[in-house]
Enzyme design. Structure first.
Site, PDB file in Angstrom:
ATOM      1  N   SER A  92      43.485  64.821  30.248  1.00  0.00           N
ATOM      2  CA  SER A  92      44.202  65.201  29.039  1.00  0.00           C
ATOM      3  C   SER A  92      43.241  65.651  27.940  1.00  0.00           C
ATOM      4  CB  SER A  92      45.088  64.040  28.592  1.00  0.00           C
ATOM      5  OG  SER A  92      45.996  64.444  27.594  1.00  0.00           O
ATOM      6  N   ASP A 230      45.833  70.514  23.669  1.00  0.00           N
ATOM      7  CA  ASP A 230      44.734  69.791  24.294  1.00  0.00           C
ATOM      8  C   ASP A 230      44.500  70.352  25.693  1.00  0.00           C
ATOM      9  OD1 ASP A 230      47.055  68.824  25.443  1.00  0.00           O
ATOM     10  OD2 ASP A 230      46.307  66.771  25.628  1.00  0.00           O
ATOM     11  N   ASP A 234      49.821  68.915  27.199  1.00  0.00           N
ATOM     12  CA  ASP A 234      50.989  68.078  26.925  1.00  0.00           C
ATOM     13  C   ASP A 234      51.097  67.803  25.428  1.00  0.00           C
ATOM     14  OD1 ASP A 234      48.811  66.322  26.789  1.00  0.00           O
ATOM     15  OD2 ASP A 234      49.836  64.686  27.813  1.00  0.00           O
TER      16      ASP A 234
END
Length: 440
Positions: A92, A230, A234
């Site tokens: 992430s 990012d 998400d």
């Protein structure tokens, strides 16, 4: 093992090809027979994807390879590929040396607690499924899931295209935002548009500090707003037309205000600003607080009275569309909001402002520290003022503070909010003192 958003850590340490293989065996042992695998642009993601796929096929599980995609694209793709589960290889917004795994259900929701517990038990037991040579699983390539995602984005919003947007993809997987906005006729400029898991353009997490270039470009042009993602897209954060970074609590208030009707709720974690409560109350709606983590927000959005959920960190969930935090969807929703309601800076000016302080302390033993903090604060304050839903939140007459261990990093996060800057600063120092006084 599983934090608030999957399992992640430093490659070569907690995240290794061996762990990826064990995870594949655990998924097969838990009777997931058909799995779609996606990955982000990190340099270690292809080999981890290979390791998971090999273990799954060796256990007789069929694998669909989605290739390099955004996390929300993969989450939507579980049902599109008729898979039992999805595996996204990504860390992430973490630094490039990290990697990890997010697991998804056909509903588009991250694995719930029962599913995570089952996988952890299988991992701990070393469960592995062995099949004969003629029963191994097959590997196929999925259709273009990003193309499907873009089509769904276009259906989810009503944009005429008279908006100028700067999109900072952050060398990650947020290209679906650009494709969707271009298809809808918007004027789009991009920053850091080449996927590169080393994140040379800026750190992966979109914050006020890391989005300085985006702020400057928006301010220097006639753009109506800026969008930042990012690494796995998400998350979505924004910049208004003056080049000012929009705080996550402000976005949560604006999105919530736009979607709620009287009697309805918005779900958000317990570190959310009182600003959101006030904005929703003005529309006879309310905020329901959850543990920190998009998986907990997503679970709460399944209640009939909840129409939207979000986290100030940049995760936004419209449950009628998907239960996965979807950065490209949030970007399109924000562009729609600007087109329909006007200047983002003007919309922000309509919101009250409460001093909110956030910081993090790097620690080696966050679990022991949190146990000591919890005991200490429960002794110091009336139990009606203390919530231990997730970490320890303490209510004061003019504000609150929260001490909470990060679910994915060796950090203890401190948050404080009050009616004045001085009170917020004092509460943050009280929270810091509660950690430091443990002496651990």
């Amino acid at each position: 093992m599983f934090g608030t958003s999957g399992v992640r850590g430093r490659f070569g340490d907690t995240i290794t090809p061996e762990f990826a293989t064990a995870l594949g065996h655990a998924l097969a042992a838990c009777d997931y027979d058909r799995i779609v695998i996606g990955r982000d642009a990190r340099t270690t993601s292809p080999l981890l994807a290979d390791a998971v796929s090999s273990a799954l096929r060796g256990a007789g599980t069929d694998v669909i390879c989605a290739g390099r995609v955004a996390t929300p694209t993969l989450a939507r793709g579980v049902s599109l590929t008729d898979a039992d589960a999805g595996v996204m290889i990504t860390a992430s917004h973490n630094p490039p040396a990290d990697n990890g795994f997010k697991l998804w259900s056909p509903s588009g929701q991250a694995f719930n607690e029962a599913q995570r517990d089952a996988i952890e038990r299988a991992l701990a037991a070393g469960d592995a499924v062995s099949v004969s040579w003629d029963a191994v699983g097959h590997e196929t390539t999925s259709p273009d899931l990003t193309e499907s995602h873009v089509s769904e984005l276009s259906d989810a919003v009503d944009i005429d295209g008279d908006v100028s947007v700067v999109v900072d993809i952050g060398n990650g997987m947020g290209g679906a935002t650009v494709d969707a906005l271009l298809e809808m006729g918007c004027d789009v400029q991009t920053l850091n548009a080449t996927p590169d898991g080393r994140f040379p353009g800026r750190p992966s997490e979109p914050t006020a500090e890391t989005c300085i270039t985006l702020c400057s470009v928006v301010e220097a042009t006639d753009a109506d707003l800026g969008i930042a993602h990012d690494g796995d897209a998400d998350r979505m954060m924004a910049v208004d037309e003056t080049g000012s970074f929009v705080e996550g609590d402000e976005l949560l208030a604006l999105f919530g205000r736009d979607v709620v009707s009287a009697g309805e709720c918005v779900a958000a974690p317990l570190n959310t600003s009182l600003l959101v409560d006030d904005v929703l109350a003005a529309q006879d709606a309310s905020l329901t607080r959850t543990k920190v983590g998009d998986v907990f927000v997503a679970e709460r959005t399944q209640a009939g009275d909840v129409v939207f959920g979000g986290e100030p960190s940049g995760a936004w969930i419209w449950p009628d569309e998907t239960l996965c935090p979807d950065g490209p969807l949030a970007a399109c929703k924000l562009v729609e909001l600007v087109e329909q309601r006007g200047s983002l800076a003007t919309q922000r000016s309509e919101l009250a402002s409460y001093p909110l302080r956030r910081t993090s302390l790097e620690v080696d033993n966050k679990r022991d520290i949190m146990e000591a903090v919890r005991s200490s604060l429960l002794e110091q304050y009336d139990t009606t003022a203390v919530s231990t839903l997730d970490g320890v939140r303490v209510e004061h007459d003019n504000g609150w503070f929260l001490v909470r261990a990060s679910g994915t990093q060796p950090l203890i996060r401190l948050t404080a909010e009050a009616r004045s800057a001085a009170q917020a600063d004092a509460l943050l120092e009280t929270a810091r003192g509660a950690v430091e006084e443990t002496g651990i």
